[in-house]
Design an enzyme around this catalytic site. Structure first.
Site, PDB file in Angstrom:
ATOM      1  N   VAL A 168       0.899  -1.129   0.058  1.00 29.26           N
ATOM      2  CA  VAL A 168       0.010   0.008   0.075  1.00 29.26           C
ATOM      3  C   VAL A 168       1.054   1.287  -0.095  1.00 29.26           C
ATOM      4  O   VAL A 168       0.522   2.235  -0.552  1.00 29.26           O
ATOM      5  CB  VAL A 168      -1.122  -0.048   1.274  1.00 29.26           C
ATOM      6  CG1 VAL A 168      -1.804   1.265   1.149  1.00 29.26           C
ATOM      7  CG2 VAL A 168      -1.988  -1.237   1.169  1.00 29.26           C
ATOM      8  N   CYS A 169       1.983   1.251   0.778  1.00 31.16           N
ATOM      9  CA  CYS A 169       2.748   2.308   0.647  1.00 31.16           C
ATOM     10  C   CYS A 169       3.512   2.667  -0.473  1.00 31.16           C
ATOM     11  O   CYS A 169       3.647   3.663  -0.955  1.00 31.16           O
ATOM     12  CB  CYS A 169       4.042   2.141   1.891  1.00 31.16           C
ATOM     13  SG  CYS A 169       3.166   2.004   3.637  1.00 31.16           S
ATOM     14  N   GLY A 170       4.120   1.666  -1.261  1.00 29.96           N
ATOM     15  CA  GLY A 170       4.490   1.735  -2.592  1.00 29.96           C
ATOM     16  C   GLY A 170       3.755   2.251  -3.465  1.00 29.96           C
ATOM     17  O   GLY A 170       4.129   3.179  -4.077  1.00 29.96           O
ATOM     18  N   MET A 216       2.948   6.283  -2.569  1.00 26.10           N
ATOM     19  CA  MET A 216       4.240   6.809  -2.670  1.00 26.10           C
ATOM     20  C   MET A 216       4.457   7.232  -4.310  1.00 26.10           C
ATOM     21  O   MET A 216       4.591   8.175  -4.963  1.00 26.10           O
ATOM     22  CB  MET A 216       5.403   6.490  -2.199  1.00 26.10           C
ATOM     23  CG  MET A 216       5.332   6.487  -0.586  1.00 26.10           C
ATOM     24  SD  MET A 216       5.338   8.289   0.137  1.00 26.10           S
ATOM     25  CE  MET A 216       3.579   7.748   0.918  1.00 26.10           C
TER      26      MET A 216
END
Length: 172
Positions: free
Chosen positions: A55-57, A60
């Protein structure tokens, strides 16, 4: 049949109208960034749990795609997690990110705590977003569930509501 009450969050992100606490965090092993040095233009702070989580990838990468729009609005985007600078460097290179990732590593989560964006029981940053105006005041904040990419609509809406100043305008 009654539903169980949902637990209240242990904390909330800094609300709009609050002066954003200044901080100094490493962007690389030998360079730091302070919030004060960005005064005079809007700043988007994107706290996130971990560099290599899916999710973070995706989150960002989305913000990286929207950098031209953020820049048209005069804003500086900053990512912050408790990962170290070397982890950030590898993540930014692999994802082709073109904005600073700051390491809230030691003392772990100190800046995230100041913004109400630290998950004490997990030892990671919340997925929290802040739009800070050119004078250093939080104008919008949002705490997203960890497993959900909050997207950028809230950020773009908050930026569109900020007064435009000559110092904040950037030519494409």
């Amino acid at each position: 049949m009654s539903s169980l009450p949902r637990p209240e969050p242990a904390h909330a992100p800094l609300p709009p109208g609050t002066p954003a606490p200044d901080f100094r965090l490493p962007a690389t092993p030998d360079q730091t960034v302070t919030l004060a040095e960005l005064r005079g233009r809007p700043v988007i702070l994107a706290f996130y749990p971990a560099d290599w989580s899916p999710v973070c990838g995706d989150q960002m990468a989305l913000y990286n795609q929207l950098l031209p729009e953020f820049q048209r609005q005069g804003a500086q985007l900053i990512g912050i997690s408790v990962d170290g600078v070397w982890c950030h460097a590898a993540f930014a290179e692999q994802r082709h990110l073109h904005f600073p990732l700051l390491a809230d590593f030691e003392p772990k989560g100190a800046v995230a705590r100041q913004f109400g964006a630290y998950r004490e029981h997990d030892g990671v940053c919340e997925r929290a977003l802040f739009v800070i105006d050119a004078q250093g005041i939080v104008r919008w904040s949002y705490l997203s569930p960890l497993g959900i990419n909050p997207g950028a609509d809230g950020i773009l809406d908050a930026l569109s509501r900020l007064p435009r100043t000559g110092a904040a305008e950037v030519t494409p």
